[in-house]
Design a protein around this motif. Sequence first.
Motif, PDB file in Angstrom:
ATOM      1  N   LYS A  23       0.847  -1.191   0.000  1.00 50.90           N
ATOM      2  CA  LYS A  23       0.000   0.000   0.000  1.00 50.90           C
ATOM      3  C   LYS A  23       0.885   1.245   0.000  1.00 50.90           C
ATOM      4  O   LYS A  23       1.867   1.313   0.739  1.00 50.90           O
ATOM      5  CB  LYS A  23      -0.907   0.023   1.226  1.00 50.90           C
ATOM      6  N   PHE A  24       0.499   2.212  -0.826  1.00 52.33           N
ATOM      7  CA  PHE A  24       1.260   3.448  -0.967  1.00 52.33           C
ATOM      8  C   PHE A  24       0.319   4.646  -0.927  1.00 52.33           C
ATOM      9  O   PHE A  24      -0.867   4.531  -1.230  1.00 52.33           O
ATOM     10  CB  PHE A  24       1.996   3.481  -2.320  1.00 52.33           C
ATOM     11  N   SER A  25       0.879   5.799  -0.591  1.00 55.19           N
ATOM     12  CA  SER A  25       0.149   7.059  -0.694  1.00 55.19           C
ATOM     13  C   SER A  25       1.144   8.139  -1.102  1.00 55.19           C
ATOM     14  O   SER A  25       2.342   8.027  -0.845  1.00 55.19           O
ATOM     15  CB  SER A  25      -0.527   7.417   0.637  1.00 55.19           C
ATOM     16  N   GLY A  26       0.630   9.166  -1.761  1.00 58.21           N
ATOM     17  CA  GLY A  26       1.491  10.242  -2.216  1.00 58.21           C
ATOM     18  C   GLY A  26       0.705  11.278  -2.996  1.00 58.21           C
ATOM     19  O   GLY A  26      -0.517  11.355  -2.897  1.00 58.21           O
ATOM     20  N   ILE A  27       1.425  12.054  -3.783  1.00 53.41           N
ATOM     21  CA  ILE A  27       0.822  13.109  -4.588  1.00 53.41           C
ATOM     22  C   ILE A  27       1.208  12.869  -6.046  1.00 53.41           C
ATOM     23  O   ILE A  27       2.375  12.655  -6.355  1.00 53.41           O
ATOM     24  CB  ILE A  27       1.302  14.495  -4.128  1.00 53.41           C
ATOM     25  N   ALA A  28       0.210  12.891  -6.924  1.00 54.52           N
ATOM     26  CA  ALA A  28       0.447  12.688  -8.359  1.00 54.52           C
ATOM     27  C   ALA A  28       0.412  14.028  -9.076  1.00 54.52           C
ATOM     28  O   ALA A  28      -0.450  14.867  -8.821  1.00 54.52           O
ATOM     29  CB  ALA A  28      -0.617  11.762  -8.941  1.00 54.52           C
ATOM     30  N   LEU A  29       1.343  14.212  -9.968  1.00 55.36           N
ATOM     31  CA  LEU A  29       1.402  15.390 -10.823  1.00 55.36           C
ATOM     32  C   LEU A  29       1.012  14.934 -12.222  1.00 55.36           C
ATOM     33  O   LEU A  29       1.712  14.126 -12.840  1.00 55.36           O
ATOM     34  CB  LEU A  29       2.808  15.983 -10.808  1.00 55.36           C
ATOM     35  N   ILE A  30      -0.146  15.431 -12.710  1.00 58.58           N
ATOM     36  CA  ILE A  30      -0.734  14.972 -13.960  1.00 58.58           C
ATOM     37  C   ILE A  30      -0.901  16.147 -14.908  1.00 58.58           C
ATOM     38  O   ILE A  30      -1.455  17.179 -14.528  1.00 58.58           O
ATOM     39  CB  ILE A  30      -2.109  14.316 -13.698  1.00 58.58           C
ATOM     40  N   GLN A  31      -0.442  15.959 -16.132  1.00 54.01           N
ATOM     41  CA  GLN A  31      -0.589  16.989 -17.156  1.00 54.01           C
ATOM     42  C   GLN A  31      -1.786  16.641 -18.032  1.00 54.01           C
ATOM     43  O   GLN A  31      -1.843  15.575 -18.634  1.00 54.01           O
ATOM     44  CB  GLN A  31       0.667  17.075 -18.004  1.00 54.01           C
ATOM     45  N   ILE A  32      -2.761  17.537 -18.059  1.00 55.23           N
ATOM     46  CA  ILE A  32      -3.919  17.373 -18.925  1.00 55.23           C
ATOM     47  C   ILE A  32      -3.885  18.519 -19.940  1.00 55.23           C
ATOM     48  O   ILE A  32      -3.145  19.487 -19.752  1.00 55.23           O
ATOM     49  CB  ILE A  32      -5.245  17.373 -18.121  1.00 55.23           C
ATOM     50  N   PRO A  33      -4.655  18.437 -21.005  1.00 58.33           N
ATOM     51  CA  PRO A  33      -4.636  19.525 -21.986  1.00 58.33           C
ATOM     52  C   PRO A  33      -4.981  20.883 -21.356  1.00 58.33           C
ATOM     53  O   PRO A  33      -6.050  21.061 -20.792  1.00 58.33           O
ATOM     54  CB  PRO A  33      -5.702  19.108 -23.003  1.00 58.33           C
ATOM     55  N   GLY A  34      -4.031  21.783 -21.391  1.00 57.18           N
ATOM     56  CA  GLY A  34      -4.261  23.133 -20.898  1.00 57.18           C
ATOM     57  C   GLY A  34      -4.005  23.349 -19.420  1.00 57.18           C
ATOM     58  O   GLY A  34      -4.158  24.464 -18.938  1.00 57.18           O
ATOM     59  N   ASP A  35      -3.593  22.329 -18.674  1.00 53.48           N
ATOM     60  CA  ASP A  35      -3.418  22.493 -17.228  1.00 53.48           C
ATOM     61  C   ASP A  35      -2.542  21.371 -16.676  1.00 53.48           C
ATOM     62  O   ASP A  35      -2.340  20.342 -17.312  1.00 53.48           O
ATOM     63  CB  ASP A  35      -4.779  22.480 -16.533  1.00 53.48           C
ATOM     64  N   THR A  36      -2.050  21.585 -15.463  1.00 49.64           N
ATOM     65  CA  THR A  36      -1.325  20.558 -14.724  1.00 49.64           C
ATOM     66  C   THR A  36      -2.005  20.413 -13.369  1.00 49.64           C
ATOM     67  O   THR A  36      -2.197  21.397 -12.658  1.00 49.64           O
ATOM     68  CB  THR A  36       0.151  20.950 -14.532  1.00 49.64           C
ATOM     69  N   LEU A  37      -2.381  19.190 -13.032  1.00 53.66           N
ATOM     70  CA  LEU A  37      -3.079  18.906 -11.779  1.00 53.66           C
ATOM     71  C   LEU A  37      -2.139  18.269 -10.778  1.00 53.66           C
ATOM     72  O   LEU A  37      -1.246  17.511 -11.144  1.00 53.66           O
ATOM     73  CB  LEU A  37      -4.248  17.949 -12.025  1.00 53.66           C
ATOM     74  N   GLN A  38      -2.394  18.573  -9.515  1.00 57.14           N
ATOM     75  CA  GLN A  38      -1.668  17.949  -8.424  1.00 57.14           C
ATOM     76  C   GLN A  38      -2.725  17.428  -7.456  1.00 57.14           C
ATOM     77  O   GLN A  38      -3.486  18.214  -6.893  1.00 57.14           O
ATOM     78  CB  GLN A  38      -0.761  18.977  -7.758  1.00 57.14           C
ATOM     79  N   THR A  39      -2.785  16.110  -7.278  1.00 52.28           N
ATOM     80  CA  THR A  39      -3.837  15.520  -6.466  1.00 52.28           C
ATOM     81  C   THR A  39      -3.284  14.419  -5.564  1.00 52.28           C
ATOM     82  O   THR A  39      -2.372  13.691  -5.969  1.00 52.28           O
ATOM     83  CB  THR A  39      -4.969  14.961  -7.356  1.00 52.28           C
ATOM     84  N   PRO A  40      -3.800  14.309  -4.352  1.00 49.49           N
ATOM     85  CA  PRO A  40      -3.373  13.192  -3.494  1.00 49.49           C
ATOM     86  C   PRO A  40      -3.967  11.875  -4.005  1.00 49.49           C
ATOM     87  O   PRO A  40      -5.100  11.841  -4.478  1.00 49.49           O
ATOM     88  CB  PRO A  40      -3.940  13.558  -2.122  1.00 49.49           C
ATOM     89  N   ILE A  41      -3.160  10.824  -3.927  1.00 47.09           N
ATOM     90  CA  ILE A  41      -3.624   9.507  -4.351  1.00 47.09           C
ATOM     91  C   ILE A  41      -3.189   8.462  -3.333  1.00 47.09           C
ATOM     92  O   ILE A  41      -2.281   8.695  -2.527  1.00 47.09           O
ATOM     93  CB  ILE A  41      -3.067   9.104  -5.739  1.00 47.09           C
ATOM     94  N   SER A  42      -3.851   7.336  -3.371  1.00 45.58           N
ATOM     95  CA  SER A  42      -3.404   6.145  -2.653  1.00 45.58           C
ATOM     96  C   SER A  42      -3.625   4.974  -3.603  1.00 45.58           C
ATOM     97  O   SER A  42      -4.552   4.986  -4.414  1.00 45.58           O
ATOM     98  CB  SER A  42      -4.170   5.961  -1.351  1.00 45.58           C
ATOM     99  N   PHE A  43      -2.753   3.983  -3.509  1.00 49.46           N
ATOM    100  CA  PHE A  43      -2.891   2.836  -4.395  1.00 49.46           C
ATOM    101  C   PHE A  43      -2.337   1.581  -3.742  1.00 49.46           C
ATOM    102  O   PHE A  43      -1.518   1.651  -2.826  1.00 49.46           O
ATOM    103  CB  PHE A  43      -2.230   3.085  -5.754  1.00 49.46           C
TER     104      PHE A  43
END
Length: 86
Positions: free
Chosen positions: A21-41
Amino acid sequence: MKVLELKNLNREDGYIYYMRKFSGIALIQIPGDTLQTPISFNIETSPFGTKKISVNVGEQLNYPVLPVKKALADFILEKDKEGKLP
């Protein structure tokens, strides 16, 4: 859409040896923006060696969730094959 990186990645202690089990923050590039969201997996390894990855996104995104989860799962699997996960 592209997953750029996983930041502040922490592995949670567990007693089941085939599930990590892991947790962290994902940095995702979408068209026109960059998102930063907490995730767990979770990464669960079957008796045959296949890996099942389940991803939970921590907050509402202004983008469809299914493609984000698929891209994250692919990125996580690649990083696990490279041995770059804690």
